[in-house]
Write a protein that holds these residues in place. Structure first.
Motif, short mmCIF file in Angstrom:
data_model
loop_
_atom_site.label_atom_id
_atom_site.label_comp_id
_atom_site.label_asym_id
_atom_site.label_seq_id
_atom_site.Cartn_x
_atom_site.Cartn_y
_atom_site.Cartn_z
N ASP A 82 0.80 -1.22 0.00
CA ASP A 82 0.00 0.00 0.00
C ASP A 82 0.83 1.28 0.00
O ASP A 82 0.34 2.33 -0.40
N ALA A 83 2.09 1.24 0.45
CA ALA A 83 2.95 2.42 0.45
C ALA A 83 3.95 2.40 -0.71
O ALA A 83 4.87 3.22 -0.75
N MET A 84 3.74 1.47 -1.65
CA MET A 84 4.69 1.31 -2.76
C MET A 84 4.05 1.70 -4.08
O MET A 84 2.84 1.80 -4.19
N ARG A 85 4.88 1.89 -5.07
CA ARG A 85 4.40 2.17 -6.41
C ARG A 85 5.24 1.39 -7.42
O ARG A 85 6.38 1.01 -7.15
N ALA A 86 4.67 1.14 -8.59
CA ALA A 86 5.37 0.48 -9.69
C ALA A 86 5.13 1.30 -10.94
O ALA A 86 3.99 1.70 -11.21
N TYR A 87 6.17 1.52 -11.71
CA TYR A 87 6.01 2.33 -12.92
C TYR A 87 6.98 1.85 -14.01
O TYR A 87 8.06 1.34 -13.70
N PRO A 88 6.59 1.99 -15.27
CA PRO A 88 7.44 1.51 -16.36
C PRO A 88 8.67 2.40 -16.54
O PRO A 88 8.61 3.61 -16.34
N VAL A 89 9.77 1.76 -16.91
CA VAL A 89 11.03 2.48 -17.16
C VAL A 89 11.61 2.03 -18.49
O VAL A 89 11.11 1.10 -19.13
N SER A 90 12.69 2.66 -18.89
CA SER A 90 13.32 2.39 -20.18
C SER A 90 13.88 0.97 -20.25
O SER A 90 14.41 0.44 -19.27
N THR A 91 13.79 0.38 -21.44
CA THR A 91 14.40 -0.93 -21.66
C THR A 91 15.92 -0.87 -21.62
O THR A 91 16.58 -1.91 -21.65
N ALA A 92 16.48 0.33 -21.47
CA ALA A 92 17.94 0.44 -21.32
C ALA A 92 18.41 -0.29 -20.08
O ALA A 92 19.57 -0.70 -19.99
N VAL A 93 17.51 -0.48 -19.10
CA VAL A 93 17.88 -1.20 -17.89
C VAL A 93 18.17 -2.67 -18.17
O VAL A 93 18.83 -3.34 -17.35
N ASN A 94 17.73 -3.16 -19.31
CA ASN A 94 17.99 -4.56 -19.66
C ASN A 94 19.49 -4.86 -19.76
O ASN A 94 19.91 -6.00 -19.54
N ASP A 95 20.27 -3.86 -20.11
CA ASP A 95 21.71 -4.02 -20.26
C ASP A 95 22.39 -3.59 -18.97
O ASP A 95 22.37 -2.40 -18.62
N PRO A 96 23.01 -4.50 -18.22
CA PRO A 96 23.61 -4.13 -16.94
C PRO A 96 24.77 -3.15 -17.05
O PRO A 96 25.18 -2.56 -16.04
N SER A 97 25.29 -2.94 -18.26
CA SER A 97 26.35 -1.95 -18.42
C SER A 97 25.81 -0.53 -18.40
O SER A 97 26.57 0.43 -18.24
N ASN A 98 24.48 -0.38 -18.56
CA ASN A 98 23.86 0.94 -18.44
C ASN A 98 23.59 1.22 -16.96
O ASN A 98 22.97 0.41 -16.27
N ASP A 99 24.06 2.37 -16.50
CA ASP A 99 23.89 2.70 -15.09
C ASP A 99 23.91 4.22 -14.92
O ASP A 99 24.97 4.81 -14.69
N ASP A 100 22.76 4.84 -15.07
CA ASP A 100 22.67 6.30 -14.93
C ASP A 100 21.26 6.67 -14.49
O ASP A 100 20.34 5.85 -14.55
N PRO A 101 21.05 7.91 -14.04
CA PRO A 101 19.76 8.31 -13.47
C PRO A 101 18.57 8.17 -14.41
O PRO A 101 17.43 8.03 -13.93
N SER A 102 18.80 8.17 -15.72
CA SER A 102 17.69 8.07 -16.65
C SER A 102 16.96 6.74 -16.52
O SER A 102 15.78 6.63 -16.90
N LEU A 103 17.60 5.73 -15.98
CA LEU A 103 16.99 4.40 -15.87
C LEU A 103 15.80 4.39 -14.92
O LEU A 103 14.90 3.56 -15.07
N VAL A 104 15.76 5.28 -13.95
CA VAL A 104 14.66 5.27 -12.98
C VAL A 104 13.59 6.30 -13.32
O VAL A 104 12.61 6.46 -12.56
N GLU A 105 13.74 6.99 -14.45
CA GLU A 105 12.72 7.97 -14.85
C GLU A 105 11.47 7.24 -15.36
O GLU A 105 11.58 6.32 -16.18
N PRO A 106 10.27 7.65 -14.91
CA PRO A 106 9.04 6.98 -15.38
C PRO A 106 8.80 7.23 -16.86
O PRO A 106 9.08 8.31 -17.39
#
Length: 231
Positions: free
Chosen positions: A204-228
């Motif tokens: 009840d205190a959590m949320r789920a939201y879609p993010v970029s498929t760039a997260v599929n590649d573990p070499s990608n690691d930057d703030p854009s990955l958590v943007e809705p």
């Protein structure tokens, strides 16, 4: 399963939240992945935040390959790979969100799950120390070389315990990480048998939201990955 997560706290904030000191440099990560060395707090050194490798290698394993990234709460007391660790080597895995993937007509879409206020939390974990009998050539369990592996010394690894999903995560996946209430973190590290903590955390205190498929590649690691993204 829990196969990716985020931990974007600065080291000072991480130390304050978990009342422990960072033992080596820790950088924020937007895409924590198996095979990486990530911050954990073990029952052996609860005053220290140290980095262990994600992918548990049992102490009795013949070699250091095939690290186990998750342990099922329902069988963690019985499975040979986890039984000894559950009894003697538990840990906290700090995080502030985790990713799950949903099948769609266009392929798998990643979602990030976090608390509405983005507060950090601890996932229940187990850890192990594997001692090589001879010089090892390195852990290559997830494709490619792994940071920190291949030394002659012991390999310390961890796994995240999973359970049935809450109502929110259940819309995305059939498993979720065990999230601990702050007041239960000490219990997880110290009690003889804290199995009652291995329950789904209320959504009840959590949320789920879609993010970029760039997260599929573990070499990608930057703030854009958590943007809705737009649903």
């Amino acid at each position: 399963m829990c196969g990716r997560y985020t931990l974007v706290l600065e080291p000072d904030d991480l130390e304050e939240r978990f009342d422990a000191r960072v033992s080596e440099p820790v950088a924020p990560t937007y895409n924590a992945a198996p095979g990486q060395r990530l911050p954990v707090i073990t029952n052996e050194a609860p005053e220290t935040i140290q980095r262990l490798e994600w992918g548990l290698v049992p102490s009795w394993a013949d070699d250091d390959t095939g690290g186990l990234i998750n342990a099922r709460a329902e069988t963690v007391v019985e499975k040979p790979s986890f039984r000894a660790a559950y009894e003697r080597r538990r840990c906290l895995v700090p995080a502030d969100g985790f990713y799950e993937w949903v099948e769609t007509d266009g392929g798998k879409r990643p979602y990030r799950v976090a608390f509405e206020d983005e507060r950090p939390f601890a996932m229940a974990g187990l850890w192990e120390r594997w001692e090589p009998e001879t010089t090892q050539t390195g852990l290559d369990a997830f494709g490619g070389g792994v940071e920190g592996a291949g030394d002659d010394g012991p390999l310390e690894t961890f796994t995240v315990v999973t359970t049935e999903p809450n109502e929110l995560v259940g819309e995305l996946h059939h498993r979720m990480a065990v999230l601990l209430e702050p007041e239960d973190e000490h219990r997880w590290l110290t009690e003889d048998d804290p199995r009652d903590l291995l329950e789904p955390y209320p959504g009840d205190a959590m949320r789920a939201y879609p993010v970029s498929t760039a997260v599929n590649d573990p070499s990608n690691d930057d703030p854009s990955l958590v943007e809705p993204l737009e649903s």
